[in-house]
Design an enzyme around this catalytic site. Structure first.
Site, PDB file in Angstrom:
ATOM      1  N   LYS A 137      52.742 -60.472 -18.575  1.00 43.63           N
ATOM      2  CA  LYS A 137      52.653 -61.705 -17.800  1.00 43.63           C
ATOM      3  C   LYS A 137      51.453 -62.541 -18.257  1.00 43.63           C
ATOM      4  O   LYS A 137      50.474 -62.034 -18.807  1.00 43.63           O
ATOM      5  CB  LYS A 137      52.536 -61.386 -16.306  1.00 43.63           C
ATOM      6  CG  LYS A 137      53.791 -60.758 -15.699  1.00 43.63           C
ATOM      7  CD  LYS A 137      54.908 -61.771 -15.540  1.00 43.63           C
ATOM      8  CE  LYS A 137      56.170 -61.158 -14.974  1.00 43.63           C
ATOM      9  NZ  LYS A 137      56.032 -60.717 -13.576  1.00 43.63           N
ATOM     10  N   ARG A 161      57.381 -51.784 -13.506  1.00 41.91           N
ATOM     11  CA  ARG A 161      58.376 -52.466 -14.339  1.00 41.91           C
ATOM     12  C   ARG A 161      57.686 -52.876 -15.640  1.00 41.91           C
ATOM     13  O   ARG A 161      56.695 -53.600 -15.623  1.00 41.91           O
ATOM     14  CB  ARG A 161      58.923 -53.685 -13.599  1.00 41.91           C
ATOM     15  CG  ARG A 161      60.053 -54.410 -14.293  1.00 41.91           C
ATOM     16  CD  ARG A 161      60.583 -55.541 -13.411  1.00 41.91           C
ATOM     17  NE  ARG A 161      61.692 -56.245 -14.046  1.00 41.91           N
ATOM     18  CZ  ARG A 161      61.555 -57.279 -14.873  1.00 41.91           C
ATOM     19  NH1 ARG A 161      60.330 -57.733 -15.145  1.00 41.91           N
ATOM     20  NH2 ARG A 161      62.609 -57.864 -15.410  1.00 41.91           N
TER      21      ARG A 161
END
Length: 437
Positions: free
Chosen positions: A220, A255
């Site tokens: 991210k 994840r």
């Protein structure tokens, strides 16, 4: 906690790894790599061999600024992949905002709906209600197309926590069992890097809601911002470090794009330790200020806990005033519970705790009698046993109201290392009745 996902039940005491499989041409870090169904299935199987328990298949990129994908096109992309993996008796998660795609995926064997829109669509709630699938409820401010234009929060941690609590409660009200729900704070979804970092450093606030918490930090932008890594493909080491940090704070589903690196990082996860702290002798107190003095003594002890080697305080309950138990001819207590991540073996930790007690004037003359400070190891994850010096879990945890209430405040539904639910003894049968100050 057990997370029920269709025919799969996951014990979240050990973090689960969910491998990311993007069957899209435009995902932010791996778009187009697995558009071919055979290549996608092969990569999914590879991630299982590397240690993933779940494969999360997505056919629509939800990166900032992305355009929505027609559900028919989304299903065309993922259908052969979801079906092929499910036919191999693997736990498949479908990453979708569209109820019709989720319905089709469940029909061919998927076990989890991972909805970045947080089940806002009543049709998605209905799909989940009529199945036994696991549900990942994510927080996102706005929509992927516009979510990063100007995200504003007064208090990002409180607002995200309250949103997830409300959405999860609405799923339960619709008939979806609590044990099927996992929550995801949505790092980077409608949040600036600074807002995301603040949120991810306070994940224990979400753990207090009592649902499994997902960490989806992999590659991210906030990871790039925090670790000064511009290229998404080069963020895997930093992403694995973020995953470990989040799991120390209480997240239990990870994840990730890079399964082996994440699995390796999680081997450094330290055991969770719960301590009970109490005081009923105020060494220095003005008349009428005894309670404040007892709280001050506990806070002094917590300060010393912060200095223990290879140890980090994760969370601390409110203070509770409690009646004396067992030896009743003494003053009322002030109690709390602290959670730690600790690399010290239990007996070595016990020695340090005795040292803290002694430094604050603990005198051991009467069993269960008055004391300036008492620190008990209530539970030490993965340790079950008894020696003359220490029994784990503490044999009286569940019968003590002054332990049960603060413990369940920070870890709702907690089970001890031997599998005993902390709430196993009814409140009216516990000793040391306690109320929050």
């Amino acid at each position: 906690m057990i997370w029920h996902c269709g025919r799969f039940d996951f014990d979240t005491a050990t973090p689960l790894v969910m491998g990311i499989l993007n069957v899209t041409p435009d995902s932010f870090s791996d778009g187009g790599v697995y558009l071919d169904a055979e290549a996608a299935v092969a990569h999914g199987l590879e991630m299982i061999e590397q240690g993933a328990a779940i494969i999360d298949v997505g056919g629509e990129s939800t990166r900032p600024g992305s355009d929505p994908v027609d559900p028919e096109e989304e299903w065309r992309r993922i259908a052969p992949v979801v079906q092929a993996l499910a036919e191999r008796d693997l736990c498949v998660s479908v990453d979708t905002r569209h109820a019709e795609v989720a319905q089709r995926a469940l029909q061919v064997g998927a076990s989890i709906i991972n909805d970045v829109s947080g089940f806002r669509d009543p049709a998605m709630v209905e799909v989940a209600r009529h199945s036994g699938c696991g549900c990942v409820v994510m927080h996102m401010q706005g929509e992927p197309k516009t979510m990063q234009e100007d995200p504003v929060y007064q208090d990002v941690v409180t607002e995200v926590r309250d949103y997830l609590a409300e959405r999860a409660a609405e799923l339960e009200a619709a008939g979806i069992d609590r044990s099927r729900i996992c929550i995801d704070p949505g790092p980077g979804f409608g949040k600036t890097p600074k807002q995301t970092i603040e949120l991810m450093r306070n994940l224990h606030e979400l753990v207090r809601l009592g649902y499994p918490v997902m960490v989806a930090a992999s590659r991210k932008s906030y990871v790039g911002y925090a670790y000064h890594v511009d290229e998404p493909h080069e963020r895997d080491v930093a992403s694995a470090a973020e995953a470990l940090l989040a799991c120390e704070l209480g997240a239990c589903v990870v994840r990730t794009h890079n399964v082996p690196l994440t699995v390796a990082a999680l081997k450094d996860l330290r055991p969770l330790v719960l301590l009970g702290l109490g005081s009923n002798v105020a060494l220095v107190a003005e008349p009428g200020e005894e309670t404040e003095a007892k709280i001050a003594q506990i806070n002094l002890a917590v300060g010393q806990l912060c200095a223990l080697p290879d140890t980090q305080i994760i969370d601390m309950a409110s203070f509770y005033e409690s009646e004396p138990a067992y030896y009743e001819d003494q003053d009322v207590f002030v109690n709390t519970v602290v959670s730690l991540r600790c690399g010290l073996p239990p007996k070595e930790l016990l020695g340090y705790l005795h040292g803290i007690e002694n430094s604050l004037g603990r005198v051991r003359e009467v069993e269960n009698g008055p004391r300036t400070l008492d620190i008990d190891i209530l539970d030490y994850q993965m340790y079950v046993g008894s020696t003359p010096e220490l029994t784990l879990p503490h044999p009286r945890v569940c019968e003590r109201d002054f332990v049960v209430k603060p413990l369940l405040e920070i870890l709702p539904g907690y089970e001890l290392a031997d599998g005993t639910p902390v709430a196993s003894v009814p409140e009216d049968e516990r000793v040391g009745k306690a109320h929050r100050l």
